[in-house]
Design an enzyme around this catalytic site. Structure first.
Site, PDB file in Angstrom:
ATOM      1  N   GLY A   3       0.827  -1.217   0.000  1.00 50.59           N
ATOM      2  CA  GLY A   3       0.000   0.000   0.000  1.00 50.59           C
ATOM      3  C   GLY A   3       0.853   1.257   0.000  1.00 50.59           C
ATOM      4  NE  ARG A  42      -4.684   6.239  -1.436  1.00 55.04           N
ATOM      5  CZ  ARG A  42      -5.932   6.142  -1.888  1.00 55.04           C
ATOM      6  NH1 ARG A  42      -6.245   6.677  -3.051  1.00 55.04           N
ATOM      7  NH2 ARG A  42      -6.859   5.528  -1.186  1.00 55.04           N
ATOM      8  CG  ASP A  68      -5.719  -7.628  -4.944  1.00 56.81           C
ATOM      9  OD1 ASP A  68      -5.635  -7.650  -3.692  1.00 56.81           O
ATOM     10  OD2 ASP A  68      -6.795  -7.658  -5.555  1.00 56.81           O
ATOM     11  CB  VAL A  69      -2.209  -7.737  -0.145  1.00 59.80           C
ATOM     12  CG1 VAL A  69      -1.046  -6.776  -0.263  1.00 59.80           C
ATOM     13  CG2 VAL A  69      -3.470  -7.058   0.341  1.00 59.80           C
ATOM     14  CG  ASN A  92       0.532   1.021   4.968  1.00 60.35           C
ATOM     15  OD1 ASN A  92       0.185   1.736   5.898  1.00 60.35           O
ATOM     16  ND2 ASN A  92       0.241   1.332   3.691  1.00 60.35           N
ATOM     17  CB  SER A 131      -6.801   0.820  13.083  1.00 60.80           C
ATOM     18  OG  SER A 131      -7.755   1.818  13.403  1.00 60.80           O
ATOM     19  CE1 TYR A 172      -9.762   0.022   8.404  1.00 61.87           C
ATOM     20  CE2 TYR A 172     -10.230   0.864  10.602  1.00 61.87           C
ATOM     21  CZ  TYR A 172      -9.393   0.777   9.501  1.00 61.87           C
ATOM     22  OH  TYR A 172      -8.191   1.465   9.500  1.00 61.87           O
ATOM     23  CE  LYS A 230      -6.629  -1.690   9.723  1.00 65.74           C
ATOM     24  NZ  LYS A 230      -5.325  -1.785   9.045  1.00 65.74           N
ATOM     25  CB  ILE A 269      -3.265   9.066  10.058  1.00 67.19           C
ATOM     26  CG1 ILE A 269      -2.950   8.205  11.294  1.00 67.19           C
ATOM     27  CG2 ILE A 269      -2.004   9.575   9.374  1.00 67.19           C
ATOM     28  CD1 ILE A 269      -2.179   8.864  12.392  1.00 67.19           C
TER      29      ILE A 269
HETATM   30  N1  LIG Z   1      -5.704   7.180   7.908  1.00 69.61           N
HETATM   31  C1  LIG Z   1      -6.011   6.807   9.124  1.00 69.61           C
HETATM   32  O1  LIG Z   1      -6.564   7.589   9.932  1.00 69.61           O
HETATM   33  C2  LIG Z   1      -5.684   5.426   9.609  1.00 69.61           C
HETATM   34  C3  LIG Z   1      -5.934   5.146  10.960  1.00 69.61           C
HETATM   35  C4  LIG Z   1      -5.656   3.875  11.448  1.00 69.61           C
HETATM   36  C5  LIG Z   1      -5.129   2.916  10.617  1.00 69.61           C
HETATM   37  N2  LIG Z   1      -4.895   3.205   9.299  1.00 69.61           N
HETATM   38  C6  LIG Z   1      -4.359   2.134   8.463  1.00 69.61           C
HETATM   39  O2  LIG Z   1      -3.187   2.572   7.821  1.00 69.61           O
HETATM   40  C7  LIG Z   1      -3.037   1.877   6.577  1.00 69.61           C
HETATM   41  C8  LIG Z   1      -2.815   2.891   5.460  1.00 69.61           C
HETATM   42  O3  LIG Z   1      -3.944   3.751   5.395  1.00 69.61           O
HETATM   43  P1  LIG Z   1      -3.961   5.154   4.628  1.00 69.61           P
HETATM   44  O4  LIG Z   1      -4.704   6.080   5.490  1.00 69.61           O
HETATM   45  O5  LIG Z   1      -2.604   5.489   4.130  1.00 69.61           O
HETATM   46  O6  LIG Z   1      -4.935   4.741   3.416  1.00 69.61           O
HETATM   47  P2  LIG Z   1      -4.910   5.124   1.865  1.00 69.61           P
HETATM   48  O7  LIG Z   1      -6.237   4.732   1.346  1.00 69.61           O
HETATM   49  O8  LIG Z   1      -4.433   6.517   1.664  1.00 69.61           O
HETATM   50  O9  LIG Z   1      -3.772   4.140   1.293  1.00 69.61           O
HETATM   51  C9  LIG Z   1      -3.951   2.741   1.280  1.00 69.61           C
HETATM   52  C10 LIG Z   1      -3.087   2.154   0.172  1.00 69.61           C
HETATM   53  O10 LIG Z   1      -3.333   0.728   0.166  1.00 69.61           O
HETATM   54  C11 LIG Z   1      -3.506   0.334  -1.180  1.00 69.61           C
HETATM   55  N3  LIG Z   1      -4.329  -0.877  -1.280  1.00 69.61           N
HETATM   56  C12 LIG Z   1      -5.669  -0.987  -1.081  1.00 69.61           C
HETATM   57  N4  LIG Z   1      -6.081  -2.226  -1.343  1.00 69.61           N
HETATM   58  C13 LIG Z   1      -4.975  -2.937  -1.720  1.00 69.61           C
HETATM   59  C14 LIG Z   1      -4.751  -4.274  -2.111  1.00 69.61           C
HETATM   60  N5  LIG Z   1      -5.772  -5.161  -2.208  1.00 69.61           N
HETATM   61  N6  LIG Z   1      -3.500  -4.670  -2.415  1.00 69.61           N
HETATM   62  C15 LIG Z   1      -2.472  -3.787  -2.361  1.00 69.61           C
HETATM   63  N7  LIG Z   1      -2.621  -2.495  -2.003  1.00 69.61           N
HETATM   64  C16 LIG Z   1      -3.862  -2.076  -1.677  1.00 69.61           C
HETATM   65  C17 LIG Z   1      -4.216   1.516  -1.830  1.00 69.61           C
HETATM   66  O11 LIG Z   1      -4.145   1.463  -3.249  1.00 69.61           O
HETATM   67  C18 LIG Z   1      -3.479   2.694  -1.211  1.00 69.61           C
HETATM   68  O12 LIG Z   1      -2.324   3.046  -1.940  1.00 69.61           O
HETATM   69  C19 LIG Z   1      -4.302   1.035   6.413  1.00 69.61           C
HETATM   70  O13 LIG Z   1      -4.052  -0.290   6.832  1.00 69.61           O
HETATM   71  C20 LIG Z   1      -5.285   1.702   7.347  1.00 69.61           C
HETATM   72  O14 LIG Z   1      -6.291   0.820   7.810  1.00 69.61           O
HETATM   73  C21 LIG Z   1      -5.177   4.434   8.792  1.00 69.61           C
END
Ligand SMILES: NC(=O)c1ccc[n+]([C@@H]2O[C@H](COP(=O)([O-])OP(=O)(O)OC[C@H]3O[C@@H](n4cnc5c(N)ncnc54)[C@H](O)[C@@H]3O)[C@@H](O)[C@H]2O)c1
Length: 255
Positions: free
Chosen positions: A11, A14, A59-60, A86, A146, A159, A163, A192
């Site tokens: 991931g 971005r 795709d994971v 991630n 998370s 979700y 987690k 975040i």
């Molecule tokens: N943003 C927050 O507030 C927050 C809070 C707690 C946890 N998280 C966790 O942090 C991690 C990153 O989140 P983020 O906010 O950067 O999200 P985001 O949506 O900005 O980025 C997620 C990335 O994962 C990729 N992705 C999605 N499905 C995929 C798949 N099947 N195979 C490969 N890649 C895939 C997407 O293309 C994207 O680039 C996630 O696990 C999310 O649950 C985020």
């Protein structure tokens, strides 16, 4: 074989994953970037730091994609020192658990829990093979969970379940891999600022302003990346299975 340590970050096109990959490059690592999206922006930023980056469209949830990504990483770098699980998704629609459907459940659990679990299995077996040749190198696996691992949100049950599962996966792999000198950690982000939370920005602006988190600001991807880098550098070698809250103090109970 790569002279630098090599880290694989899922991931990483971005958001938090891109920030982690760039921070690990700043720490002198070469990177393998896995995402369903194009990672060329992240690749450019890593190369500008003087490190190598291999992007593999993955795709994971796909066993074939995971196997192909590991094979490409092995042929390009010959080693893997760090895995960061991630990649993750929130439900497309927030739905009351009295109504929510199975499609969203399967989609979220597949990406957030099942895919990373089996990617970890593949990487762990490769790391164990490497250990036979490299007795002293530091290797670790970092899972991004998370605050939803322990915070019940009945409008996105799948979700929260995914987690909470990531938390147990961290314990399982930490217990299994300790004898091989492979550390396993859980980083638990709070709120975040990324594309994932863009849709709920106003709601969280208000809640943070009202004191939801003791540190009254949004978390930034760099906050998570700093914690991952500490694990990847081997600063927490005696702390396998540790949960690192990066949440502005959200988890604190106060009275
Ligand atoms: N943003 C927050 O507030 C927050 C809070 C707690 C946890 N998280 C966790 O942090 C991690 C990153 O989140 P983020 O906010 O950067 O999200 P985001 O949506 O900005 O980025 C997620 C990335 O994962 C990729 N992705 C999605 N499905 C995929 C798949 N099947 N195979 C490969 N890649 C895939 C997407 O293309 C994207 O680039 C996630 O696990 C999310 O649950 C985020």
């Amino acid at each position: 074989m790569s002279e630098s340590a090599v880290a694989m970050v899922t991931g990483s096109a971005r958001g938090i994953g891109a920030a982690i990959a760039i921070e690990l490059a700043r720490n002198g690592m070469d990177l393998v970037l896995l995402d369903v999206l194009d990672c060329s922006d992240t690749v450019g930023l890593i190369e500008a730091l003087g490190q190598q980056a291999l992007a593999v469209k993955t795709d994971v949830t796909s066993a074939d994609d995971r196997a192909a990504a590991l094979a490409e990483a092995e042929s390009r770098f010959g080693r893997l020192d760090v895995l960061v699980n991630n990649a993750g998704v929130a439900p497309k629609v927030r739905a009351d658990i009295l109504e929510a459907g199975e499609d969203s459940y399967d989609w979220v659990m597949g990406i957030n829990l099942k895919g990373p679990y089996f990617l970890t299995q593949g990487v762990a077996n490769w790391m164990i093979r490497q250990r036979a040749q490299a007795a002293d190198t530091w290797m670790c696996i970092v899972n991004i969970s998370s605050i939803s691992a322990y915070t019940a949100s009945p409008s996105r049950g799948e979700y929260c379940l995914s987690k909470a599962g990531v938390s147990m996966a961290t314990k399982l792999w930490a217990a299994r891999l300790a004898e091989h000198g492979i550390g396993v950690y859980e980083i638990r982000p709070g709120i975040i600022s990324t594309d994932m939370t863009a849709a709920v920005k106003d709601k969280y602006d208000k809640l943070i302003g009202e004191g939801l988190t003791p540190i009254k600001r949004w978390g930034q991807p760099a906050d998570i990346a700093a914690a991952v880098a500490a694990c990847a550098r081997g600063e927490l070698k005696f702390s396998t299975s540790q949960v690192i809250n990066v949440d502005g103090g959200f988890h604190l109970r106060t009275l």
